[in-house]
Design an enzyme around this catalytic site. Structure first.
Site, PDB file in Angstrom:
ATOM      1  N   SER A 277     -40.611  64.150 -53.463  1.00  0.00           N
ATOM      2  CA  SER A 277     -40.178  62.320 -54.643  1.00  0.00           C
ATOM      3  C   SER A 277     -39.559  61.816 -54.300  1.00  0.00           C
ATOM      4  O   SER A 277     -39.803  60.300 -53.745  1.00  0.00           O
ATOM      5  CB  SER A 277     -40.546  63.927 -55.734  1.00  0.00           C
ATOM      6  OG  SER A 277     -40.750  63.366 -56.975  1.00  0.00           O
ATOM      7  N   ASP A 371     -51.272  65.695 -56.224  1.00  0.00           N
ATOM      8  CA  ASP A 371     -50.135  65.272 -56.740  1.00  0.00           C
ATOM      9  C   ASP A 371     -50.770  64.882 -58.522  1.00  0.00           C
ATOM     10  O   ASP A 371     -51.221  63.736 -58.454  1.00  0.00           O
ATOM     11  CB  ASP A 371     -50.144  65.199 -55.753  1.00  0.00           C
ATOM     12  CG  ASP A 371     -48.035  64.089 -56.345  1.00  0.00           C
ATOM     13  OD1 ASP A 371     -47.615  64.672 -57.233  1.00  0.00           O
ATOM     14  OD2 ASP A 371     -47.556  63.468 -56.035  1.00  0.00           O
ATOM     15  N   HIS A 405     -47.913  68.138 -56.959  1.00  0.00           N
ATOM     16  CA  HIS A 405     -46.245  67.663 -56.523  1.00  0.00           C
ATOM     17  C   HIS A 405     -45.499  68.020 -55.537  1.00  0.00           C
ATOM     18  O   HIS A 405     -45.371  67.311 -54.716  1.00  0.00           O
ATOM     19  CB  HIS A 405     -45.686  66.941 -57.633  1.00  0.00           C
ATOM     20  CG  HIS A 405     -45.066  65.876 -57.202  1.00  0.00           C
ATOM     21  ND1 HIS A 405     -45.136  64.394 -56.545  1.00  0.00           N
ATOM     22  CD2 HIS A 405     -43.676  66.401 -57.974  1.00  0.00           C
ATOM     23  CE1 HIS A 405     -43.950  64.164 -56.926  1.00  0.00           C
ATOM     24  NE2 HIS A 405     -43.059  64.772 -57.775  1.00  0.00           N
TER      25      HIS A 405
END
Length: 458
Positions: A277, A371, A405
């Site tokens: 991320s 995601d 995610h």
């Protein structure tokens, strides 16, 4: 072994650089009906659970589970339980029927419908663990202590557990014997270095986590078990690091690279970066501006500056604009924030876009097709088009269906709804349990192969 089929997509080139992985469907349940008659007596040997490894295994390693001493075709329910370091409980259960010989081997016997999963899933009782407290994530803070896994076998397939027939405990550890955990407080660096056993030199990786701050060690500790000297690097909200940084100075991360290359047990001439991320975004910026970055594996990361600007020497990379009002409510009334960022590819010369064409490293983009925090597949595809237009072929995309995610190492529970890392509201993160379990295993093996290929110089 998990089976994966990959469909390669080549865009405007014969070079294969993007793989969209499509998982085969779940294994069918048992072809024979389990029936409703009670088991025809128990054998003389008391039921027992057989595990391999017997008492302790690494968290990312498979665990073979079998039950012996059951009656012929006896129906049982297996349940696993694990408590995190705060005491929160995670559980999974599955319904099985023993063979004619009273043996139940999860590697050969499919789970029947009605439990946390069904089909032939030898590790299902681990990857299907789910929190009893809604929206709770399994996090390991102290990697020096294992998680304790409880396994139980109950009579029958009822909604409530039947008679307890057998139980066992097993440790799921994060450090192999001989792996060293070394706190690092060198200059400005706040980190932990994990060194594999022995006095040799090892390929070096810096592991950088996403928004949330602090020092995150599980992924780095597990990588060290596989032969990589891995530095888990904090960059804010830890000890004397800034609590709410106005900028992320790449000089700090450059200092971490230099620390690794100067370490007597880190094999040069460069290092690898593994980022999730925001940590993946940081890793991409490091590759664009810093020297000695050989390989970058990016997990569901933006390819432009977000939330916190970057600075390096006299250059600033401003952030994309966030539009919270673009969040969408889902049918479950949770928020989907995947469209709140400006698109950096819609404005030519966008100053927020990380100039990856300047990088000399190899890139592996691992993205979840579901995601809901970052448009990671779109970002990776578009930035690789830019690289390709520059005549570069230093990139690969692995795109995972049913994956949101979070792409954790194998057997961490799915975390599909949780707190958004920026807005701190309940949000959809994405992912489906079965598909995610396959993505974890495949992605983890590909990350290790990627670093092995590019960091180990023969």
């Amino acid at each position: 072994m998990w089976q994966v089929s990959a469909r390669s997509l080549c865009r405007t080139s014969s070079r294969t650089w993007q793989s969209r992985l499509s998982w085969p469907g779940p294994a069918p349940a048992a072809s024979r009906s389990p029936g409703t008659a009670p088991a025809q007596g128990l054998c003389s040997m008391a039921p027992s659970i057989r595990l391999s490894p017997a008492a302790r295994s690494l968290f990312d390693e498979p665990l073979a589970i079998a039950v012996q001493g059951l009656g012929p075709r006896q129906q049982v329910t297996l349940r696993t339980s694990l408590r995190d370091e705060t005491g929160e409980l995670f559980q999974a259960s599955a319904r099985y029927q023993a063979g004619d010989d009273g043996e139940l081997d999860l590697a050969r016997c499919p789970a029947l419908p009605g439990g946390s999963f069904s089909g032939l899933e030898p590790m299902g009782l681990l990857w299907a663990l789910q929190p009893q407290k809604p929206f709770w994530r399994l996090v390991k803070r102290d990697v020096q202590s294992p998680f304790l896994l409880q396994l139980e076998v109950f009579e029958g397939h009822g909604e409530r557990p039947g008679q307890l027939l057998a139980q066992a405990q097993h440790e799921r550890a994060f450090l192999r014997d001989g792996v060293r955990r070394v706190p690092v407080r060198e200059g400005r660096i706040r980190a932990t270095l994990f060194l594999p056993p022995g006095e040799d030199t090892f390929p070096g990786i810096i592991d950088i986590d996403g928004l949330g701050g602090g020092l995150f060690e599980p992924r780095a500790s597990l990588l060290a078990n596989h032969g990589f000297a891995t530095l888990a690097l904090a960059y804010y909200q830890f000890e004397d690091l800034p609590q709410e940084p106005k900028e992320l100075h790449l000089e700090y991360f450059e200092e971490a690279v230099n620390y690794m290359l100067q370490h007597p047990q880190v094999k040069g001439p460069g290092v690898g970066l593994l980022g999730f991320s925001k940590g993946g975004e940081v890793s991409l910026a490091m590759a664009a501006f810093l020297k000695n970055i050989v390989a970058v594996a990016s997990l569901n990361a933006p390819v432009a500056a977000t939330c916190i600007p970057f600075s390096y020497k006299d250059k600033i990379i401003p952030t994309l604009t966030l539009h919270e009002h673009k969040a969408k409510a889902t049918n479950s009334k949770f928020l989907d924030y995947s469209d709140v960022l400006d698109d950096p590819f819609q404005t030519p010369g966008n100053q927020s876009l990380i100039p990856l064409e300047k990088a000399e490293s190899q890139f592996l983009f691992l993205v979840g097709q579901d995601d809901r925090v970052v448009k990671s597949e779109y970002y990776a595809t578009e930035v690789c088009k830019v690289l390709q237009a520059q005549g570069k072929g230093n990139f690969q995309i692995l795109s995972y269906p049913g994956t949101g995610h979070c792409i954790d190492p194998p057997f961490f529970p799915l975390y599909c709804i949780g707190s958004h890392p920026v807005f701190h509201k309940r949000a959809v993160l994405g992912g489906e349990l079965w598909a995610y379990s396959k993505a974890q295993v495949h992605a983890w093996s590909q990350i290790q192969a990627f670093f092995t290929n590019h960091l180990i110089v023969n």
